[in-house]
Enzyme design. Structure first.
Site, short mmCIF file in Angstrom:
data_model
loop_
_atom_site.label_atom_id
_atom_site.label_comp_id
_atom_site.label_asym_id
_atom_site.label_seq_id
_atom_site.Cartn_x
_atom_site.Cartn_y
_atom_site.Cartn_z
N LYS A 5 0.83 -1.21 0.00
CA LYS A 5 0.00 0.00 0.00
C LYS A 5 0.86 1.25 0.00
CE LYS A 5 -4.32 -1.49 2.14
NZ LYS A 5 -5.27 -1.22 3.23
N LYS A 17 -9.18 -10.89 -8.86
CA LYS A 17 -10.33 -10.88 -7.96
C LYS A 17 -11.22 -9.68 -8.25
CE LYS A 17 -9.68 -10.99 -3.53
NZ LYS A 17 -9.24 -11.19 -2.14
N LYS A 63 -13.33 -3.09 -6.29
CA LYS A 63 -13.84 -1.80 -6.73
C LYS A 63 -12.75 -0.94 -7.32
CE LYS A 63 -16.63 0.89 -4.39
NZ LYS A 63 -17.48 1.42 -3.32
#
Ligand code: TRP
Length: 330
Positions: free
Chosen positions: A111, A196, A199
């Site tokens: 991240k 996968k 969003k």
């Protein structure tokens, strides 16, 4: 009765991957365990976010959870920031964790690199995020923590911190189970069936939202990427698109994907049935969502009652931990 706890980021609208992969099993869990579920708004502050949208996303996320079947009479649903023991226990656990073990967390590295310009400019909160998550878990004496594969390392850390704290300060925390078999379906992106469903992917056409109207669901399924063959066969490695459609059909109707494949000779017929099954699956969810979301006052009351129940458990655990750590009782 075992205690279950899990958390979800306040990302707002839920998609089919979240629903079939995770939240449907939360709904089942609430009837078999003493279940606590929280919308982890404090975790949402660890990356760039829009402060003007956060409260609304938190409410929408909670409303989606109620819409898919969490029952506030049966489980405890609450917002993380409403229970002040979460950051309080996180501090005690930050004083238990080491720099080295947090640096090894792969999600921090991913991240920080992806969203925050590297580990040097990442927020300290992103670095300590797994410790806050450990506090979420340990406050409720949770023995079962349903999470996806991407959270296993964090769960392992929660275990390590519980064991270390207990070793230093005496038995304080229940040590949560290390890992759980994945209970839910694995739902892939309709446009990129080897990823996968999420969003954050570039094409929204590959992601079916739980609140998508029927015509949108049908269009997304109709345009789903398959392959250049014609045979309907369940083979996730060789035929990821078709297999994903069969997985979706299985998840929506309760069948087995390989068996369902035998009933089809064309991709068109399979897609038509997948679309029908998803529309039927989502219809009651969408109706319930409208009821829940239209009554904000009631939704806030449900969350307030949840926070109160959560607080009772969390405060007792926090006091136990603070005492064990040697803090003077107020
Ligand atoms: N980190 C989890 C995620 O991003 C969310 C989360 C926060 C969580 N606290 C938790 C999950 C406690 C399980 C238990 O998906």
């Amino acid at each position: 009765m075992t205690r279950v706890l899990s958390g979800v980021q306040p990302s707002g609208e839920m998609h089919l991957g979240n629903y079939l992969g995770a939240f449907r099993s939360w709904v089942a869990d609430q009837h078999e365990h003493d279940a606590f579920f929280c919308v982890v708004d404090l975790h949402a502050l660890t990356l760039d976010y829009d402060p003007a949208a956060l409260a609304e996303r938190t409410l929408v996320t909670a409303a989606c959870l109620l819409a898919v079947g969490l029952d506030p009479e049966t489980c405890t649903l609450f917002v993380q920031s409403h229970v002040p023991e979460h950051p309080r226990l996180a501090w005690l656990l930050e004083c238990t964790a080491s720099m080295g073990e947090l640096r090894r967390m792969t999600q921090f590295k991913d991240k920080a690199l992806r969203d925050d310009g590297g580990t040097e400019s990442a927020r300290v909160g992103l670095f300590t995020y797994p410790v806050l998550m450990a506090a979420d878990i340990l406050l409720y004496d949770a023995d079962r923590v349903p999470v996806g594969d991407d959270q296993r390392q964090h769960l392992e850390l929660a275990r390590d911190l519980a064991i270390r704290f207990n070793g230093r300060h005496g038995d304080t925390f229940v040590v949560p189970q290390a890992a759980l078999p994945a209970a839910g379906a694995r739902v892939m992106d309709l446009q990129e069936p080897t990823r996968k469903m999420s969003k954050s992917v570039s094409s929204p056409q590959g992601t079916v939202l739980v609140l998508d109207p029927p015509d949108v669901v049908r269009r997304k399924v109709r345009r789903a990427v398959t392959d250049t063959e014609t045979e309907v066969r369940y083979d996730p490695a060789a035929k990821p698109g078709v297999s994903n459609l069969l997985d979706l059909l299985a998840a929506a109707t309760g069948g087995k994907p390989a068996q369902l494949a035998e009933g089809y000779t064309t991709y068109g017929a399979l897609k038509a049935d997948v679309a029908d099954a998803l529309v039927a699956l989502l219809e009651p969810v969408q109706q319930r969502y409208r009821e829940v979301a239209d009554d904000r006052g009631e939704l806030r009351r449900v969350l307030a009652a949840g926070a109160e129940r959560a607080h009772q458990v969390a405060a007792a655990t926090y006091e136990r931990a603070a005492g064990a750590a040697g803090l003077l009782a107020p």
